[in-house]
Design an enzyme around this catalytic site. Structure first.
Site, PDB file in Angstrom:
ATOM      1  N   ARG A 149      50.455  41.935  40.073  1.00 44.61           N
ATOM      2  CA  ARG A 149      49.659  43.124  40.376  1.00 44.61           C
ATOM      3  C   ARG A 149      50.234  43.721  41.656  1.00 44.61           C
ATOM      4  O   ARG A 149      50.767  43.014  42.514  1.00 44.61           O
ATOM      5  CB  ARG A 149      48.193  42.758  40.577  1.00 44.61           C
ATOM      6  N   LYS A 173      43.205  37.475  41.830  1.00 47.21           N
ATOM      7  CA  LYS A 173      41.788  37.778  41.982  1.00 47.21           C
ATOM      8  C   LYS A 173      41.019  36.524  42.369  1.00 47.21           C
ATOM      9  O   LYS A 173      41.292  35.438  41.858  1.00 47.21           O
ATOM     10  CB  LYS A 173      41.231  38.358  40.673  1.00 47.21           C
ATOM     11  N   HIS A 244      51.146  49.385  37.584  1.00 49.19           N
ATOM     12  CA  HIS A 244      50.611  48.567  36.494  1.00 49.19           C
ATOM     13  C   HIS A 244      51.435  48.720  35.224  1.00 49.19           C
ATOM     14  O   HIS A 244      51.461  47.805  34.390  1.00 49.19           O
ATOM     15  CB  HIS A 244      49.156  48.948  36.235  1.00 49.19           C
ATOM     16  N   ARG A 247      53.905  46.062  35.157  1.00 46.53           N
ATOM     17  CA  ARG A 247      53.258  44.798  34.771  1.00 46.53           C
ATOM     18  C   ARG A 247      53.111  44.739  33.251  1.00 46.53           C
ATOM     19  O   ARG A 247      53.404  43.717  32.625  1.00 46.53           O
ATOM     20  CB  ARG A 247      51.906  44.699  35.463  1.00 46.53           C
ATOM     21  N   HIS A 270      45.967  35.711  34.152  1.00 45.16           N
ATOM     22  CA  HIS A 270      44.792  36.034  33.350  1.00 45.16           C
ATOM     23  C   HIS A 270      43.938  34.781  33.164  1.00 45.16           C
ATOM     24  O   HIS A 270      44.447  33.725  32.795  1.00 45.16           O
ATOM     25  CB  HIS A 270      45.196  36.552  31.965  1.00 45.16           C
ATOM     26  N   TYR A 279      48.965  42.428  24.711  1.00 39.84           N
ATOM     27  CA  TYR A 279      50.389  42.745  24.738  1.00 39.84           C
ATOM     28  C   TYR A 279      51.081  42.387  23.430  1.00 39.84           C
ATOM     29  O   TYR A 279      52.106  42.969  23.099  1.00 39.84           O
ATOM     30  CB  TYR A 279      51.065  42.041  25.921  1.00 39.84           C
TER      31      TYR A 279
END
Length: 298
Positions: A149, A173, A244, A247, A270, A279
């Site tokens: 990110r 995160k 992004h 990414r 993730h 994806y």
């Protein structure tokens, strides 16, 4: 005239008068239901009493094939349900075949991405004769090589990157840490930046941040996004590019090359593999478009 048409007129009058719907809503119901009636006519259905769940599902499948969005599909099904509910309430049919038909699930928007050739042009855009160009080239290479990110990229510290083992430590995160492999070109670009450009940008200042500005601070997310936009234009990429998108491109290109889904999930950070699976849909969509475009019997 279709034998099904009178009931449709009855329904539209009902929603206009009894429900008090606005005229544009009534027109939207009318468009959806006329398409439905045309479908039933093609199937040779002579009366509403003969409509079953199978005919409704076949119509929904037609809407998918026609390319209608999940929102439009759901709206059409809502109109069909309202029609059959009224027919049943008015005792014009013995049952409501739409009762057990499931609503289409809202589809997730597929992320847009760059082609491999566009990525190559983007990575070559910075002027590596300048210290800032060396930094920008290293940042672009690392971003595409790792799928970080942008917030993770700009917050990298010197000690987070091991160029010998070609691994970096990303803080995602919730401050969750993960190790991500770095490709050889990205490691080489970072090594060149550290050997020549970083000290010149700092001008004697001290910083623990990996990617810095001439003021001695770390490059911000917004600052990097502006740089990326400029380099995209230099590379001849006309559409809007965001960090992004790199990414997204990283993940899609990896999976297209045969990478394991779980490995890509770990690299992206993730928590749930279902997030990564989007994806695989992008890759299949791209493959289908190529097939439709180039295969002689597509």
């Amino acid at each position: 005239m279709s034998p099904l048409e009178p009931a449709l007129d009855l329904f539209l009058a009902h929603v206009r008068v009894e429900k008090g719907l606005a005229e544009n809503s009534v027109e939207a119901y009318g468009r959806d239901l006329r398409r439905y009636v045309e479908h039933l006519d093609r199937l040779g259905i002579p009366a509403w009493e003969r409509v079953s769940r199978a005919e409704i599902q076949a119509h929904l499948a037609e809407l998918v094939q026609a390319g209608l969005s999940p929102r439009s599909q759901a709206r059409a099904l809502s109109a069909i349900r309202s029609l059959h509910k009224l027919l049943f309430a008015e005792k014009l049919t013995a049952g409501d075949p739409s009762d057990e038909v499931e609503s289409p699930r809202p589809g997730r928007k597929l992320p847009s991405l760059l082609s491999v050739e566009e990525v190559e042009r983007l990575l070559a855009a910075p002027d590596v004769r300048r210290p800032a160009g060396l930094r920008d080239r290293a940042m672009l290479e690392v971003l595409y090589a790792t799928g970080l990110r942008v917030s993770e990229l700009v917050s990298l510290e010197l000690n987070d990157v091991n160029l010998e083992t070609r691994v970096l430590l990303a803080r995602g995160k919730g401050n969750k840490e993960r190790l991500v492999p770095v490709g050889a070109p990205a490691a080489e670009a970072t090594r060149a930046y550290l050997a020549y450009a970083r000290e010149r940008l700092l001008r004697g200042r001290r910083s623990k941040d990996l990617f810095v500005t001439p003021r001695g601070a770390r490059l911000t997310r917004q600052g990097f996004a502006k740089l990326l936009d400029r380099y995209a234009r230099q590379a001849g990429i006309r559409r809007k590019i965001s960090p992004h998108k790199l990414r997204h491109s990283f993940a899609t290109h990896l999976l297209a090359g045969g990478a394991d889904l779980r490995a890509v999930q770990e690299m992206l950070g993730h928590a749930d593999v279902s997030t990564t699976q989007i994806y695989t849909h992008v890759d299949r969509t791209h493959a289908r478009r190529l097939h439709e475009r180039f295969h002689p019997r597509a």
